[in-house]
Write a protein that holds these residues in place. Structure first.
Motif, PDB file in Angstrom:
ATOM      1  N   HIS A  68       7.551  -0.132  12.994  1.00 51.81           N
ATOM      2  CA  HIS A  68       6.153  -0.143  13.285  1.00 51.81           C
ATOM      3  C   HIS A  68       5.629   0.733  12.326  1.00 51.81           C
ATOM      4  CE1 HIS A  68       2.351   1.543  14.708  1.00 51.81           C
ATOM      5  NE2 HIS A  68       2.056   0.171  15.226  1.00 51.81           N
ATOM      6  N   TYR A  69       6.178   1.785  11.645  1.00 53.32           N
ATOM      7  CA  TYR A  69       6.076   1.760  10.369  1.00 53.32           C
ATOM      8  C   TYR A  69       6.504   1.945   9.206  1.00 53.32           C
ATOM      9  CZ  TYR A  69       3.741   5.148  13.673  1.00 53.32           C
ATOM     10  OH  TYR A  69       2.989   5.794  15.189  1.00 53.32           O
ATOM     11  N   LEU A  96       7.379   2.422   3.812  1.00 51.20           N
ATOM     12  CA  LEU A  96       7.958   2.057   2.219  1.00 51.20           C
ATOM     13  C   LEU A  96       5.901   2.375   1.335  1.00 51.20           C
ATOM     14  CD1 LEU A  96       9.735   0.437   0.923  1.00 51.20           C
ATOM     15  CD2 LEU A  96       8.009  -1.607   1.472  1.00 51.20           C
ATOM     16  N   LYS A  97       5.294   2.168   1.930  1.00 45.58           N
ATOM     17  CA  LYS A  97       3.896   2.553   0.890  1.00 45.58           C
ATOM     18  C   LYS A  97       4.019   3.956   0.427  1.00 45.58           C
ATOM     19  CE  LYS A  97       0.651  -1.071   1.120  1.00 45.58           C
ATOM     20  NZ  LYS A  97      -0.431  -1.173   2.596  1.00 45.58           N
ATOM     21  N   ALA A  98       4.276   4.540   1.650  1.00 43.14           N
ATOM     22  CA  ALA A  98       4.149   5.936   1.281  1.00 43.14           C
ATOM     23  C   ALA A  98       4.957   7.024   0.684  1.00 43.14           C
ATOM     24  CB  ALA A  98       3.718   6.997   2.279  1.00 43.14           C
ATOM     25  N   GLN A 157      15.336   6.143   0.131  1.00 40.97           N
ATOM     26  CA  GLN A 157      13.873   5.891   1.225  1.00 40.97           C
ATOM     27  C   GLN A 157      14.247   4.385   1.231  1.00 40.97           C
ATOM     28  OE1 GLN A 157      12.519   8.198   3.855  1.00 40.97           O
ATOM     29  NE2 GLN A 157      13.974   9.333   3.903  1.00 40.97           N
ATOM     30  N   LYS A 158      13.699   3.934   0.063  1.00 39.07           N
ATOM     31  CA  LYS A 158      12.635   2.325  -0.148  1.00 39.07           C
ATOM     32  C   LYS A 158      14.114   1.437   0.538  1.00 39.07           C
ATOM     33  CE  LYS A 158       9.306   3.531  -3.525  1.00 39.07           C
ATOM     34  NZ  LYS A 158       9.299   2.969  -5.395  1.00 39.07           N
ATOM     35  N   TRP A 198      16.427   1.971   2.142  1.00 41.89           N
ATOM     36  CA  TRP A 198      16.723   2.108   3.292  1.00 41.89           C
ATOM     37  C   TRP A 198      15.987   1.108   4.248  1.00 41.89           C
ATOM     38  CZ3 TRP A 198      21.724   2.943   5.072  1.00 41.89           C
ATOM     39  CH2 TRP A 198      21.745   2.772   6.946  1.00 41.89           C
ATOM     40  N   ILE A 199      15.226   0.909   3.230  1.00 39.04           N
ATOM     41  CA  ILE A 199      13.354   0.501   4.446  1.00 39.04           C
ATOM     42  C   ILE A 199      13.541  -1.026   4.158  1.00 39.04           C
ATOM     43  CG2 ILE A 199      10.976  -0.227   5.067  1.00 39.04           C
ATOM     44  CD1 ILE A 199      10.945   3.237   3.870  1.00 39.04           C
ATOM     45  N   GLY A 200      13.965  -1.088   2.897  1.00 33.73           N
ATOM     46  CA  GLY A 200      14.727  -2.563   2.243  1.00 33.73           C
ATOM     47  C   GLY A 200      13.411  -4.087   3.211  1.00 33.73           C
ATOM     48  N   LYS A 201      12.903  -4.091   2.339  1.00 27.75           N
ATOM     49  CA  LYS A 201      11.436  -5.047   2.383  1.00 27.75           C
ATOM     50  C   LYS A 201      12.010  -6.070   1.814  1.00 27.75           C
ATOM     51  CE  LYS A 201       6.498  -5.726   1.889  1.00 27.75           C
ATOM     52  NZ  LYS A 201       5.168  -4.586   1.122  1.00 27.75           N
ATOM     53  N   SER A 202      11.254  -7.341   2.184  1.00 22.26           N
ATOM     54  CA  SER A 202      11.981  -8.329   1.695  1.00 22.26           C
ATOM     55  C   SER A 202      11.032  -9.173   1.972  1.00 22.26           C
ATOM     56  CB  SER A 202      13.291  -9.420   0.913  1.00 22.26           C
ATOM     57  OG  SER A 202      13.483  -9.223   3.122  1.00 22.26           O
ATOM     58  N   GLU A 203      10.475 -10.452   0.922  1.00 23.91           N
ATOM     59  CA  GLU A 203       8.647 -11.341   1.530  1.00 23.91           C
ATOM     60  C   GLU A 203      10.470 -12.799   0.988  1.00 23.91           C
ATOM     61  OE1 GLU A 203       6.005 -11.370  -0.539  1.00 23.91           O
ATOM     62  OE2 GLU A 203       6.025  -8.909  -0.951  1.00 23.91           O
ATOM     63  N   GLY A 204      10.022 -13.596   2.682  1.00 27.69           N
ATOM     64  CA  GLY A 204      10.383 -14.936   2.530  1.00 27.69           C
ATOM     65  C   GLY A 204       9.670 -15.993   2.991  1.00 27.69           C
ATOM     66  N   LEU A 205      10.579 -17.377   3.260  1.00 24.25           N
ATOM     67  CA  LEU A 205       9.927 -17.772   4.498  1.00 24.25           C
ATOM     68  C   LEU A 205      10.811 -17.998   5.724  1.00 24.25           C
ATOM     69  CD1 LEU A 205       8.059 -20.561   4.674  1.00 24.25           C
ATOM     70  CD2 LEU A 205      10.279 -22.027   3.654  1.00 24.25           C
ATOM     71  N   GLU A 206      10.156 -18.824   6.832  1.00 21.86           N
ATOM     72  CA  GLU A 206      10.527 -18.814   8.549  1.00 21.86           C
ATOM     73  C   GLU A 206      10.886 -20.176   8.534  1.00 21.86           C
ATOM     74  OE1 GLU A 206      10.827 -14.215  10.828  1.00 21.86           O
ATOM     75  OE2 GLU A 206       9.701 -16.879  11.685  1.00 21.86           O
ATOM     76  N   ALA A 207      11.396 -20.553   8.504  1.00 23.66           N
ATOM     77  CA  ALA A 207      10.985 -22.453   8.438  1.00 23.66           C
ATOM     78  C   ALA A 207      11.751 -22.831   9.951  1.00 23.66           C
ATOM     79  CB  ALA A 207      11.684 -22.994   7.205  1.00 23.66           C
ATOM     80  N   ASP A 208      11.337 -23.568  10.444  1.00 24.83           N
ATOM     81  CA  ASP A 208      11.877 -24.813  11.738  1.00 24.83           C
ATOM     82  C   ASP A 208      13.025 -25.980  10.823  1.00 24.83           C
ATOM     83  OD1 ASP A 208      10.962 -22.652  13.566  1.00 24.83           O
ATOM     84  OD2 ASP A 208       9.321 -23.750  13.443  1.00 24.83           O
TER      85      ASP A 208
END
Length: 872
Positions: free
Chosen positions: A197-198, A203-205, A220-221, A223-233
């Motif tokens: 939830h956080y 990450l930002k903080a 820390q960054k 570990w949080i491991g942000k990645s942007e992508g696409l969900e496709a059906d």
RNA sequence: GCCGGAGUGGCGGAAUUGGUAGACGCAAGGGACUUAAAAUCCCUCGUCCCCAAAGGGCGUGCCGGUUCGAGUCCGGCCUUCGGCACCA
């Protein structure tokens, strides 16, 4: 005053003095700026080790220094008292975990006091005490209300040796963080905290954590491991089902040649007819060695080009990340590539490197090409750059209603259930009629039953305790049973630093809820002494000090908890620790016998093993550990050299953030230094005591200067400057101590002739003691008293220096020719560049070197050096 | 594999902004004191050339670059220690 320095007598005397005077007691005095100095609290394992000595010595120096600088200090200590070793001791030796733990605490507390550490024990917390863990349960209930605590069934990390679940963060190299046993996957009903939830906020903080080591922020960054992508059906051909996949490489969508599902994906049972194959793949799930999978017999439709591609079940696809299903692009993903090679699946290239051909052998790839490039064979997207195509294709899929762009995190929710006795009971009741019912708040704490048996088999003893287990449902009053799992002990350490803020350690967050808003009452709000006031006064922690091994686990959980506590409405801040210092490990050389393995130093004589006479190997310098027999017992050190020497050496041998290599001779050196300091005071004590000199007015110093004493006076002011700057600059205690050693050397060789000399000497010695006191407090107090001063030195102000006195009157001028040092000469400070040039060119040696050569240019560095550039 | 540190005498480590490399400590060698030892105190201590001194050459993992000047900045390697590791 005694001639001989006897650390034991001195240290006992001052430890008693500090305790009797309540010197370290905390008082929230709003007229002063506060400083919260915190060291990571220890697990009460029995005795402290050198790692603790180093950690706590660093913290104590900071606390004492800041105190002398006028800050209002809170410097608390407590016990991370729940955990497995107590339970293991119960199984092995039949001692109750509580007894074992409290005995250890008593012993270790004595050791900490023997080190002269200035803690306010009134605020001590002990996490295994019901007064403390009640609030773990209280937080749990608040989080349950908010949906931040929930129960689900999932595959979890299970340590067969500890017989308990582990959080992801507690699995190190696929082994248990405590015992190294290989972790297996097991399906269990577990309680979770919704850390995800956080995720974005945590990450930002990270970017705001200016006072943290970059390395830790990065960990820390990652570990949080942000990645942007696409969900496709992907539609399943011939069925009314869709498979949703996640990819960060939408640009490779046209290169997908098959689809893989995690073995626990919700559709696997429906799609896969071969149950035996499915069972096999499940066996390999979560193992890193080999990629295993099988064809379901079904096909999926690629939403980009309507191609039919086979659906596989594969062990390497994780259910916990993304959607539990992937599109496989073997040409551009190494894992898919390996899988495709093994099962002879087609490989279709859709990205080409920008300026070269793909390296292929026999017109086939030998590895996936994972870099950015130019699209080929991708319908209208061909010739686009991959970073551009990635966005365009994602937009297109989104527009067609076949998917959406999403953000994923590696961070998972924190599984907190542990199948152990010695932890906080989870305050939940299971009723046949009402289902999951939280324990009503007024019934907290749910206390651990004392009369249980520790057999070491069959899991937690709580499951056998009828007294604990059987309970009436709070709602329907019918028969119900308690949750028998306890909480991960990392829950305990996630908020203890807030617990310290309560007066006398009487924690009560309920009072916070009723009185706290508005948050952050302004400083100086007259007369208010409520707890909420204390939290907002003391928090956040100004300086946190501990081992780098907690860079992910403890610090992340603490940051999470701090946010939860804010959202519950108790506090007004997000980050618990403003500045973080991660100290290095304490290491020592290891000794090994080819026959008897690791050896203690006393098992070695003349480079040979005393047991078998074989020559020993001097091994690597490694972290002190009992198993490698390279430990130093703090008790031994304190007995032999005293706390002051032990502290001094561990601060001198290396800067705090680096590993420290233990050296027995080095300790001797620190001890010698304190003896020399003792010696100069003893030698001069009679005269020093009758010499009157007002320390307060710095400018008076100037009037004392004689030709004879001015170098010592200058050195003293320079030392104040150096020590202060070294402490302020990243706590470089090693160089600060080196400066003190230089001052002692200078004092030793100084001979007082006149009364003014004596006053300068007294000023020097008193300054030395003030500067030394944070590092080696006992001897400093003793010598402070011996020079005729009133204790406590701790209540004196940190000295300040006078720049006019500190600056050198003469400097050593270095003369370089073409960047090489050719001469040095003494010159008055503050000469103009032209004068400096002239003096340099006047120097006999320089004249000789220059001769007939042409002067090209002259550089002058003020107060330091001249560089004369000459031609041929 | 990816990410991040670190590499300086015999050793631990200094060198704050590109300006004297090696502060301080340890070890070692020599000397004083002592019947003797320990302790303590004093001196030497990067390396090479030179009988010695004076003086000079070389030297911060390796190769190259920028600069009047590089341990420090840039590029490329090597070694080593951490962290992450099927994260799609």
């Amino acid at each position: 005053m005694e001639e001989r320095y006897d650390p034991q007598t001195v240290e006992l005397k001052w430890q008693k003095y500090w305790i009797e005077r309540n010197i370290f007691k905390t008082d929230p005095d709003t007229s002063k700026e506060k400083f919260y100095c915190l060291e990571m609290f220890p697990y009460p394992s029995g005795k402290i080790h050198m790692g603790h000595v180093r950690n706590y010595a660093i913290g104590d120096v900071i606390a004492r220094y800041k105190r002398m600088r006028g800050y209002n200090i809170i410097h608390p200590m407590g016990w991370d008292a729940f955990g497995m070793p107590a339970e293991n001791a119960a199984i092995k030796e039949g001692i109750h975990p509580a007894k074992w733990t409290y005995e250890n605490i008593a012993y270790m507390k004595k050791q900490l006091n023997q080190l002269g550490l200035g803690y306010d024990w009134d605020r001590e917390v002990t996490t295994c005490s019901p007064d403390y863990y009640k609030w773990n349960q209280w937080f749990f209930l608040k989080m349950y209300e908010k949906g931040l605590a929930y129960r689900k069934s999932s595959f979890v990390n299970w340590c067969p040796s500890c017989m308990t679940v582990l959080a992801n963060e507690q699995v190190i190299d696929n082994g248990c963080w405590r015992c190294d046993t290989a972790v297996i996957k097991k399906e269990l009903e577990q309680w979770f905290f919704r850390t995800t939830h956080y995720a974005e906020d945590l990450l930002k903080a990270c970017d705001e954590l200016k006072g943290w080591p970059e390395k830790v922020v990065l960990m820390q960054k990652n570990w949080i491991g942000k990645s942007e992508g696409l969900e496709a059906d992907f539609k399943v051909a011939g069925m009314d089902e869709r498979i949703r996949i996640f990819t960060t490489r939408a640009d490779t969508l046209f290169g997908a040649t098959f689809i893989c599902l995690a073995p626990t994906h919700q559709l696997t049972e429906k799609l896969a007819s071969d149950k035996e194959a499915l069972r096999k793949v499940k066996e390999h799930y979560g193992k890193v060695d080999e990629k295993v999978g099988f064809f379901t017999g079904r096909y999926a439709i690629n939403p980009a080009n309507d191609e039919k591609i086979p659906i596989y079940i594969a062990n390497f696809v994780l259910m916990e990340y993304g959607t539990g299903a992937i599109m496989s692009v073997p040409a551009h993903d190494q894992r898919d590539f390996e899988f495709a090679k093994k099962y002879e699946l087609p490989i279709k290239i859709v990205i080409m490197p920008e300026n070269s051909e793909l390296q292929t052998s026999n017109s086939e790839l030998n590895a996936a090409f994972e870099d950015e490039g130019i699209l080929v064979d991708s319908s209208s997207y061909s010739r686009l750059r991959s970073d551009v195509a990635r966005i365009e294709i994602a937009k297109h899929i989104e527009k067609k209603g076949l998917g959406k762009r999403v953000i994923n995190y590696k961070l998972r929710d924190w599984g907190i259930s542990r199948q152990r006795y010695w932890g906080t009971p989870i305050p939940i009741i299971y009723c046949e009629k009402c289902g999951v019912v939280p324990v009503p708040e007024q019934e907290l704490p749910v206390i651990l039953p004392e009369d249980v048996k520790f057999t070491g088999t069959g899991g937690s003893p709580l499951t056998d305790s009828a007294k604990f287990l059987d309970v009436n449902c709070p709602q329907c009053k019918g028969k119900a049973r308690r949750e028998t799992d306890t909480m991960d002990t990392f829950v305990d350490s996630s908020w203890y630093f807030i617990g310290y803020c309560f007066t006398k350690g009487k924690i009560n967050f309920n009072s916070e809820l009723s009185t706290s808003p508005p948050f952050n009452p302004p400083l100086g709000r007259g007369g208010q002494r409520g707890d909420s006031f204390e939290i907002s006064y003391w928090m956040p922690v100004d300086q946190y000090i501990g081992g780098v091994e907690h860079a992910v686990l403890h610090l992340l959980y603490s940051r999470f908890f701090t946010r939860v506590i804010k959202d519950i409405g108790i506090t007004g801040f997000d980050e618990p620790f403003t500045n973080l210092l991660t100290q290095g490990m304490v290491c020592k050389e290891t000794l090994k016998c080819p026959e008897h393995g690791w050896l203690f130093p006393e098992d070695v004589k003349d480079e040979k093993c005393t047991k078998c006479g074989k020559p020993i190997e001097r091994g690597r310098v490694e972290k002190m550990s009992k198993s490698k027999k390279n430990v130093i017992d703090p008790d031994y050190l304190i007995n032999k050299y005293g706390a002051d020497t032990s502290r001094l050496f561990s601060l001198f041998a290396a800067p705090p953030e680096r590993d420290l290599e233990w050296s027995d001779q080095g300790v001797e050196g620190a001890y010698r230094f304190l003896n020399r300091t003792w010696g100069i005071v003893f030698k001069n004590s009679h005269k020093l005591r009758v010499t009157s000199y007002e320390l307060k007015n710095e400018n008076k110093n100037l009037s004392l200067v004689t030709r004879h004493s001015s170098p010592l006076l200058r050195k003293t002011h320079q030392t104040i400057k150096r020590v202060t700057n070294d402490i302020e600059r990243e706590y470089h205690f090693n160089t600060a101590i080196a400066a003190l050693m230089e001052l002692v050397n200078e004092i030793t060789s100084f001979e007082s002739r006149t009364d003014d000399d004596w006053r300068v000497l007294k000023f020097s010695i008193e300054t030395l003691l003030l500067l030394l006191s944070p590092f080696s407090p006992h001897i400093s107090e003793e010598l402070w008293e011996a020079t005729g001063n009133k204790p406590s030195i701790l209540e004196r102000a940190w000295p300040s220096w006078n720049e006019n006195i500190a600056k050198e009157e003469e400097i050593e001028l270095v003369i370089q020719i073409n960047g090489k040092v050719r001469a040095k000469l003494m010159a008055p400070a503050g000469l103009s560049d032209a004068e400096v040039q002239n003096r340099a060119l006047d120097e006999q040696k320089i004249k000789e070197i220059i001769g007939q050569k042409t002067l090209k240019k002259i550089f002058v560095v003020k107060g330091k050096l001249v560089n004369i550039v000459i031609g041929d």
